[in-house]
Design a protein around this motif. Structure first.
Motif: not given
Length: 533
Positions: A360-370, A372-383
């Motif tokens: 879930e953490v990675h999917f949250l980071l993926a959506e955040a990056a999508l 434009n809130h790149v917190l740790k890695g881009d959307a694809k990497t976290n997905f």
């Protein structure tokens, strides 16, 4: 041994609470002196883990993870969604009881500064638990809440305003840890007082960032969007907790076993529970494993008994739903022949209880990056990391080890390797953007892929989070009335176009005692503020 001692302390606190001890009353009495933060906190954390199991079950009915099979009655509102003030009351009552424990720890630190670190941890979990309530009920008593006998009729606060307050509460907690972890006279949190991180304050700060991330992702685009966008720039530099948040107070097979096992599998004596005896998955959820929507042979076998031949049904179809085969979620070929240990969802009676999954953490980071809130890695990497984390959780034993088999040369190799399994998964779903991120051509498709994969990763673990995300995004997609195309009950009484509810109703006991409780006519109106409806 320390965990066993912790469980005895937790059990002792539970006994005191079952006798209606008010931990805020008679502070000079001998009994009250025993109820100090280092003993209250572990009991509260253990209760949070148990409450998550209840929330999972409520959400699992609503998103198709589970439904009653043939031969069981008493599920009227589960089928109709016509929830009243007498339905699902434990969701409110148990979490508020849990919150009172965290508030007690916070208040104790106000008069005894040696407990300031305990208070910071309690603030993090206070925010975690208040979000559970808001996402289910909307408005809650925050400003005047948790005052006990000092205020029996607290006013209710706007749910969006409390979301903002929870973000600030997390920031305050992290600051409290930083300010006090090395201060003179501060009592450090020991392993026996912390069944989540064993006193590791760095992990607590990272977990706090995870909770903050969930709050902000969920609230983005809502009435507090301006606040959210600013808050995305205020994360501490501690990073995120990139592991499953697992509670382990010392669950044991002879006394107090894991609450997920105890609810969905069997009692300590081995008696099968009602869910294990009667519940089955929906035809809809199976489409994400059997090729209807996506092909996922590996996770399908890790989760479902007899996969790919799984007994399924449709919510509300009391006439045609089949009998349960018993233990539908015990997986296929999930036992290690060397030590008889299991993988999948039901690993052991003593397995740790997840309250926040790494996936879930990675999917949250993926959506955040999508967004434009790149917190740790881009959307694809976290997905992709989120899918791998799901494979990892399901293929790991309760001990943290793995099943190993002999290869043709006699060498032991891990049966399930997340990297290898992920690669195979993408290959068998090549060109399908729900699994193959590169196949998505729009941000809307990318969002759909992220939320759909979160739905798959949360399956039967955190059903409430899947339900929250569906209400927010309408993903995974549903359509029509076919059992493979929707998880909606065919007996729904909802007047909405999607035939679903949007909220829970406050318990009748709250209405009886507090005139300030919001009057909610039904479960089909007054959605939570982040619900686009």
């Amino acid at each position: 041994m320390k965990k066993y001692i912790l469980f005895l302390l937790t059990l002792g606190l539970a006994v005191l609470q079952s006798c209606d001890l008010d931990i805020n009353e008679n502070p000079n009495s001998p009994t009250a002196k025993l109820v100090t933060p280092e003993y209250v906190l572990p009991g509260a954390i253990t209760s949070t883990a148990s409450n998550i199991v209840s929330y999972n079950s409520y959400g699992a009915f609503l998103v198709g993870y589970q439904l009653p099979g043939h031969g069981i009655s008493g599920y009227g509102s589960t089928y109709t969604y016509n929830f009243t003030s007498t339905d699902n009351t434990a969701l409110w009552n148990n979490v508020f009881a849990n919150l009172r424990d965290y508030e007690y720890v916070i208040k104790e630190a106000e008069t005894d500064s040696k407990y300031l670190l305990f208070a910071s941890v309690a603030r993090i979990l206070k925010a975690f638990n208040y979000q559970l309530l808001i996402d289910a009920y909307g408005d809650v008593s925050w400003t005047e809440g948790l005052q006990g006998k000092a205020n029996l009729t607290p006013a209710f606060d706007d749910d969006a305003a409390v979301y903002e307050a929870l973000v600030k509460e997390i920031d305050l907690a992290i600051k409290g840890i930083n300010d006090n972890r090395e201060a003179i006279g501060i009592l450090l949190i020991q392993e026996y007082s912390d069944p989540l991180f064993g006193g590791n304050l760095d992990k607590w700060k990272q977990f706090a960032n995870n909770v903050k991330l969930r709050l902000l992702v969920r609230a983005e685009g809502s009435s507090i969007d301006s606040f959210v966008k600013t808050a995305f720039g205020t994360f501490s530099d501690d990073g995120f907790l990139l592991e499953n948040a697992l509670v382990d107070p010392g669950y044991n097979a002879s006394g107090s076993q894991n609450p997920f096992w105890n609810t969905f599998h069997s009692s300590i004596s081995g008696t099968i529970t009602t869910p294990a005896n009667y519940y089955i998955p929906s035809k809809y959820v199976l489409t994400f494993y059997n090729g209807g929507v996506l092909q996922d042979d590996i996770r399908g076998a890790l989760i479902y008994k007899g996969f790919p031949t799984v007994v399924t049904g449709q919510l509300g179809d009391e006439t045609n739903n089949p009998d349960s085969p018993d233990y539908s979620w015990t997986g296929t070929n999930v036992v290690d022949g060397r030590d008889n240990a299991r993988i999948g969802l039901f690993k052991s009676r003593t397995q740790s209880q997840p309250i926040f999954l790494l996936s879930e953490v990675h999917f949250l980071l993926a959506e955040a990056a999508l967004n434009n809130h790149v917190l740790k890695g881009d959307a694809k990497t976290n997905f992709e990391a989120g899918i791998k984390a799901s494979f990892e959780y399901l293929s790991t034993k309760a001990s943290g080890s793995y099943i190993e088999d002999e290869d043709e040369d006699g060498n032991l190799v891990r049966r399930h390797n997340p990297e290898r399994d992920f690669k195979a998964y993408v290959e068998e779903n090549a060109g399908k953007y729900l699994a193959d991120y590169d196949a998505a051509t729009t941000d809307e498709q990318r969002l759909e892929a992220i939320i759909t994969q979160k739905y798959i990763a949360l399956n039967y673990i955190h059903g409430h989070e899947a339900w929250n995300e569906f209400r927010r995004t309408a993903y995974p997609k549903i359509s029509g009335t076919s059992a493979t195309a929707t998880f909606v009950s065919i007996s729904s009484q909802s007047n909405r176009s999607d035939k679903l509810p949007v909220r829970q109703i406050y318990p009748q006991a709250e209405y009886n005692l507090n005139p300030n409780v919001p009057k909610i006519a039904n479960a089909f109106s007054n959605p939570v503020f982040w619900d686009a409806d």
